[in-house]
Design an enzyme around this catalytic site. Sequence first.
Site, short mmCIF file in Angstrom:
data_model
loop_
_atom_site.label_atom_id
_atom_site.label_comp_id
_atom_site.label_asym_id
_atom_site.label_seq_id
_atom_site.Cartn_x
_atom_site.Cartn_y
_atom_site.Cartn_z
N SER A 80 -10.89 -6.93 11.25
CA SER A 80 -11.99 -7.27 10.36
C SER A 80 -12.24 -8.76 10.49
O SER A 80 -11.30 -9.53 10.67
CB SER A 80 -11.65 -6.96 8.90
OG SER A 80 -11.79 -5.60 8.64
N ARG A 88 -1.20 4.93 10.43
CA ARG A 88 -1.69 3.60 10.82
C ARG A 88 -1.46 2.52 9.76
O ARG A 88 -1.89 1.40 9.91
CB ARG A 88 -3.17 3.68 11.18
CG ARG A 88 -4.04 4.01 10.03
CD ARG A 88 -5.36 4.62 10.50
NE ARG A 88 -6.03 5.15 9.34
CZ ARG A 88 -6.96 4.49 8.66
NH1 ARG A 88 -7.35 3.30 9.05
NH2 ARG A 88 -7.51 5.02 7.61
N HIS A 89 -0.79 2.87 8.67
CA HIS A 89 -0.47 1.88 7.64
C HIS A 89 1.04 1.70 7.51
O HIS A 89 1.77 2.67 7.43
CB HIS A 89 -1.00 2.32 6.27
CG HIS A 89 -2.49 2.25 6.16
ND1 HIS A 89 -3.29 3.35 6.30
CD2 HIS A 89 -3.32 1.20 5.94
CE1 HIS A 89 -4.56 2.98 6.16
NE2 HIS A 89 -4.61 1.69 5.95
N ARG A 135 -1.73 -2.08 15.61
CA ARG A 135 -2.86 -1.15 15.76
C ARG A 135 -3.50 -1.30 17.14
O ARG A 135 -3.89 -0.32 17.76
CB ARG A 135 -3.91 -1.40 14.69
CG ARG A 135 -3.46 -0.90 13.35
CD ARG A 135 -4.62 -0.33 12.58
NE ARG A 135 -4.21 -0.10 11.20
CZ ARG A 135 -5.03 -0.06 10.18
NH1 ARG A 135 -6.33 -0.23 10.38
NH2 ARG A 135 -4.59 0.17 8.98
N GLU A 154 0.86 -1.19 0.00
CA GLU A 154 0.00 0.00 0.00
C GLU A 154 0.89 1.23 0.00
O GLU A 154 1.71 1.39 0.89
CB GLU A 154 -0.85 0.05 1.27
CG GLU A 154 -1.88 -1.03 1.37
CD GLU A 154 -2.73 -0.90 2.63
OE1 GLU A 154 -3.90 -0.54 2.51
OE2 GLU A 154 -2.19 -1.15 3.73
P1 ATP Z 1 -7.67 -0.26 6.59
O1 ATP Z 1 -9.01 -0.09 5.93
O2 ATP Z 1 -7.57 0.39 7.91
O3 ATP Z 1 -6.53 0.03 5.67
P2 ATP Z 1 -8.05 -3.01 5.94
O4 ATP Z 1 -9.54 -3.15 6.06
O5 ATP Z 1 -7.47 -2.82 4.59
O6 ATP Z 1 -7.54 -1.83 6.90
P3 ATP Z 1 -7.82 -5.78 6.61
O7 ATP Z 1 -7.51 -6.36 5.29
O8 ATP Z 1 -9.20 -5.88 7.12
O9 ATP Z 1 -7.35 -4.25 6.63
O10 ATP Z 1 -6.76 -6.39 7.64
C1 ATP Z 1 -7.09 -6.82 8.96
C2 ATP Z 1 -6.40 -5.96 10.02
O11 ATP Z 1 -5.01 -5.88 9.77
C3 ATP Z 1 -6.87 -4.52 10.03
O12 ATP Z 1 -8.05 -4.36 10.79
C4 ATP Z 1 -5.69 -3.82 10.68
O13 ATP Z 1 -5.72 -3.96 12.09
C5 ATP Z 1 -4.51 -4.59 10.16
N1 ATP Z 1 -3.90 -3.93 8.99
C6 ATP Z 1 -4.34 -3.97 7.71
N2 ATP Z 1 -3.56 -3.25 6.89
C7 ATP Z 1 -2.58 -2.75 7.67
C8 ATP Z 1 -1.43 -1.92 7.40
N3 ATP Z 1 -1.14 -1.51 6.17
N4 ATP Z 1 -0.63 -1.59 8.44
C9 ATP Z 1 -0.90 -2.03 9.69
N5 ATP Z 1 -1.96 -2.79 10.01
C10 ATP Z 1 -2.79 -3.17 9.01
MG MG Z 2 -10.66 -4.36 7.23
#
Ligand code: ATP
Ligand code: MG
Length: 434
Positions: free
Chosen positions: A360, A220-221, A408, A214
């Site tokens: 999620s 937070r990413h 997170r 990404e």
């Molecule tokens: P967001 O919408 O916040 O980018 P996401 O919905 O894309 O998250 P999921 O695919 O649902 O993320 O991943 C499950 C969990 O993994 C998320 O709820 C989050 O806690 C963590 N996570 C996802 N992407 C990242 C990232 N790039 N950096 C840190 N933690 C992440």
């Molecule tokens: Mg998610």
Amino acid sequence: MPLIRDSSSVRVEDGTATVRGWVQDVRNMGGISFLTLRDRFGTIQVTMPKKKIDPELFGLLTKLPRETVVSVTGDVKESSQTALGLEIIPTSAEIYSEAAVPLPMGVVDKVNVEMDTRLNHRFMDLRKPEVRAIFELKSIMVGLIEEAVRDCGFTQVFTPKISAAGAEGGAELFKIQYFDRPAYLAQSPQLYKQILMSTGLDRIYEIAPAFRAERSNTNRHVTEFISFDGEMSWIENEEQVMAMIEEIIDRVLRGMKERGAKQLAVLGKDIAVPSRPYPVLTYSECLRIVNEAGLPLKEGDDLGTEGEKIVGDHMAAKGADLYFIAEYPEEAKPFYIMEKDGTPYSFSFDLDYRGQEISSGGQREHRYDKLVARMEKKGLDPADFEFYLDAFKYGMPPHGGWGIGVERLLVKMLDLPNIREAILFPRDPSRLSP
Ligand code: ATP
Ligand code: MG
């Protein structure tokens, strides 16, 4: 003579002690000099009355550059002047490693150092007790997660991080060269967790790195994070998965307060333990809240950073730190999520912690035909997922699960300003070193 503290770097025999650590500070006050030595447990003072110390030793110890690593042996004296109630009058010393001057950044200076500088010299940054405390708490937290989830009957598994296909499609995958063909770094253990549900290992968890290509520069990413994933069979609905997460998080929060008390004190933080059950909002309710606050999202849209924050403020006003957002439109969720038949919604949920998604999850589609139909609807070619789909052809129980971002969770728990604070050596679009 009692042991000064539970450190391997302090040894006490017959009123003499050897202390080892980093030179934090040397103060020369004329007739007397003080050296502060730091190790993992704190600091200890070496006191040097000029007239009582061998001149050569005095000269050596009073000229040590900051952060030099030394061993000092001397007589232990009680002292009302130091935090430990003890000081050491040196009789000998050994320099293990002299620090170069100037330091790339200070350890105890009160000046504000940019995060980039801190991360560039992370080994130095980690010498600060308040930075180290975060990682001690991370270790405690992962231990607590494992205890909770094992007590609930989950088996730990390890799934591959190099793979021929991703869980959610192409965009967020890191492509690598795997000998003479392409491969990808795992963005999630999703497909493997589900394959395992067909084996009788009916409750599994994994704590492992996940990779996301990404290009987002947010607080937070990151491109590599630790994911705590769980998957469980024989569920009747996604609410059972939500109840399991709630049980685990509640145990973790309570445990952190207890086992992490020392580190929390170093950080000057407390952890609030929300009452249970955690409130559940539907996605549609969230849309209404967000719209009323003036953000024009429409059905099917992702709540996004801003939407999540608005909902977070709304829930904070009700005293809720942790809350589920359930019933997302199936459109907004991956192919493996079960649709709520006859509606545009799905058996999915997020868990948000003060305005930020930390997890999620949901009930998965375990019926082969419906799963294939969902893949096609999402524009994926079932042929690319044969290894996964095979496991659904010969007997697959109903199941569901979650993915929780470990960093997170920690960041929200400790109210840290940036996810990078919770990662030793963070990886993001512009950072690949150290
Ligand atoms: P967001 O919408 O916040 O980018 P996401 O919905 O894309 O998250 P999921 O695919 O649902 O993320 O991943 C499950 C969990 O993994 C998320 O709820 C989050 O806690 C963590 N996570 C996802 N992407 C990242 C990232 N790039 N950096 C840190 N933690 C992440
Ligand atoms: Mg998610």
